[in-house]
Design a protein around this motif. Structure first.
Motif, mmCIF file in Angstrom:
data_model
loop_
_atom_site.group_PDB
_atom_site.id
_atom_site.type_symbol
_atom_site.label_atom_id
_atom_site.label_comp_id
_atom_site.label_asym_id
_atom_site.label_seq_id
_atom_site.Cartn_x
_atom_site.Cartn_y
_atom_site.Cartn_z
ATOM 1 N N ARG A 1 0.833 -1.214 0.000
ATOM 2 C CA ARG A 1 0.000 0.000 0.000
ATOM 3 C C ARG A 1 0.861 1.255 0.000
ATOM 4 O O ARG A 1 0.569 2.220 -0.722
ATOM 5 C CB ARG A 1 -0.939 -0.003 1.209
ATOM 6 N N PHE B 1 2.351 1.957 -3.425
ATOM 7 C CA PHE B 1 1.406 2.580 -4.348
ATOM 8 C C PHE B 1 1.109 4.029 -3.961
ATOM 9 O O PHE B 1 0.906 4.878 -4.841
ATOM 10 C CB PHE B 1 0.117 1.761 -4.424
ATOM 11 N N GLU B 2 1.078 4.318 -2.678
ATOM 12 C CA GLU B 2 0.910 5.713 -2.254
ATOM 13 C C GLU B 2 2.067 6.581 -2.761
ATOM 14 O O GLU B 2 1.856 7.694 -3.249
ATOM 15 C CB GLU B 2 0.818 5.786 -0.734
ATOM 16 N N GLY C 1 1.798 7.517 -6.382
ATOM 17 C CA GLY C 1 0.608 8.266 -6.773
ATOM 18 C C GLY C 1 0.893 9.666 -7.263
ATOM 19 O O GLY C 1 -0.027 10.409 -7.605
ATOM 20 N N ILE D 1 -0.135 0.085 -14.259
ATOM 21 C CA ILE D 1 -0.186 -0.888 -13.174
ATOM 22 C C ILE D 1 -0.853 -2.161 -13.686
ATOM 23 O O ILE D 1 -2.002 -2.118 -14.155
ATOM 24 C CB ILE D 1 -0.985 -0.358 -11.965
ATOM 25 N N TYR E 1 -5.610 -4.675 -4.492
ATOM 26 C CA TYR E 1 -4.981 -3.370 -4.286
ATOM 27 C C TYR E 1 -5.480 -2.310 -5.259
ATOM 28 O O TYR E 1 -5.058 -1.152 -5.181
ATOM 29 C CB TYR E 1 -3.460 -3.498 -4.394
ATOM 30 N N ALA E 2 -6.379 -2.666 -6.151
ATOM 31 C CA ALA E 2 -6.871 -1.687 -7.124
ATOM 32 C C ALA E 2 -7.490 -0.477 -6.431
ATOM 33 O O ALA E 2 -7.369 0.662 -6.912
ATOM 34 C CB ALA E 2 -7.887 -2.349 -8.058
ATOM 35 N N TYR F 1 -6.549 1.067 -3.931
ATOM 36 C CA TYR F 1 -5.543 1.990 -3.404
ATOM 37 C C TYR F 1 -4.861 2.814 -4.507
ATOM 38 O O TYR F 1 -3.999 3.627 -4.199
ATOM 39 C CB TYR F 1 -4.466 1.218 -2.636
ATOM 40 N N LEU F 2 -5.253 2.600 -5.754
ATOM 41 C CA LEU F 2 -4.534 3.216 -6.870
ATOM 42 C C LEU F 2 -5.170 4.535 -7.289
ATOM 43 O O LEU F 2 -6.398 4.664 -7.336
ATOM 44 C CB LEU F 2 -4.510 2.262 -8.066
ATOM 45 N N HIS G 1 -3.784 6.369 -13.156
ATOM 46 C CA HIS G 1 -2.962 5.279 -13.637
ATOM 47 C C HIS G 1 -3.696 4.489 -14.724
ATOM 48 O O HIS G 1 -4.930 4.434 -14.754
ATOM 49 C CB HIS G 1 -2.632 4.299 -12.503
ATOM 50 N N ILE H 1 -4.672 0.939 -15.353
ATOM 51 C CA ILE H 1 -4.812 -0.225 -14.478
ATOM 52 C C ILE H 1 -5.332 -1.397 -15.304
ATOM 53 O O ILE H 1 -6.430 -1.338 -15.865
ATOM 54 C CB ILE H 1 -5.769 0.067 -13.303
#
Length: 213
Positions: A139, A142-143, A146, A152, A162-163, A165-166, A170, A172
């Protein structure tokens, strides 16, 4: 236990001070990849160099197979390729170019962060460290990423979790994991490599060379 000397800018993540000691205290016995290589993916591809993230599941649980970069296998391993073999098939189908070199450091050097949702596994015990606390690191990675758009790729259920948290800017891409157990459920034919490269070109960046260097 773990080698943190090469972390560079990743070393500023709170995880390494607040969470890693607890994880270390929970590990009893050998882990794969060897502790000197646990953070090899982060050390090899620093935050500002990351253009693409490929997120997998956990490292190979066969001794000698995991090198710290998700899906990468040392050239001298000589055993079954499993997930990586299916990745090679998709590269061929998707891009028309072939890859046989199993060590993926050349991808990392082009800005592809090869990360797993768990960074350790006991020999012969897949997913045994999935709930050890590595999720906090993922996490935070990914932060940190950002700050600008990246591509990704999320392969398999643990990665797809984890999607949420994106950052929305991005690219994805989500599909089944390339494992022989799941590749036919949507990994084959998903064309992630050409999609990422077209997105990078549209962003004014160089595409990734996925084939043999």
């Amino acid at each position: 236990m773990f080698d943190l000397t090469g972390l560079g800018d990743w070393g500023t993540l709170p995880f390494f001070t607040n969470d890693l000691p607890q994880i270390t205290s929970k590990i009893d016995g050998d882990v794969l990849p060897p502790p000197a290589l646990t953070f090899a993916a982060l050390a090899r591809t620093q935050p500002d160099a990351v253009r693409v993230v490929i997120l997998g599941q956990d490292p190979y649980h066969t001794p000698g197979k995991a090198d710290g970069l998700a899906f990468s296998i040392p050239a001298q391993f000589g055993g079954r390729l499993d997930s990586l073999g299916n990745i090679f098939k998709e590269i061929q189908s998707d891009t028309g170019r072939s890859r046989s070199q199993t060590a993926l450091q050349d991808w990392a050097d082009q800005g592809v962060l090869l990360l797993n949702t768990a960074l350790t596994v006991p020999p012969g015990q897949p997913k045994a460290h999935a709930k050890l606390g590595w999720s906090t690191l993922v996490r935070q990675v990914f932060e940190r990423l950002g700050d600008r758009p990246r591509a990704i790729i999320l392969w398999g259920g643990p990665a797809q979790a984890y999607a949420k948290y994106l950052a929305p800017d991005h690219l994805i891409l989500q599909s089944a994991h390339p494992s022989p157990l799941s590749a036919h459920r949507g990994f084959f034919g998903s064309r992630p490599f050409s999609k990422v490269n077209q997105w990078l070109i549209d962003q004014g960046q160089e595409p990734i060379s996925w084939a043999d260097p």
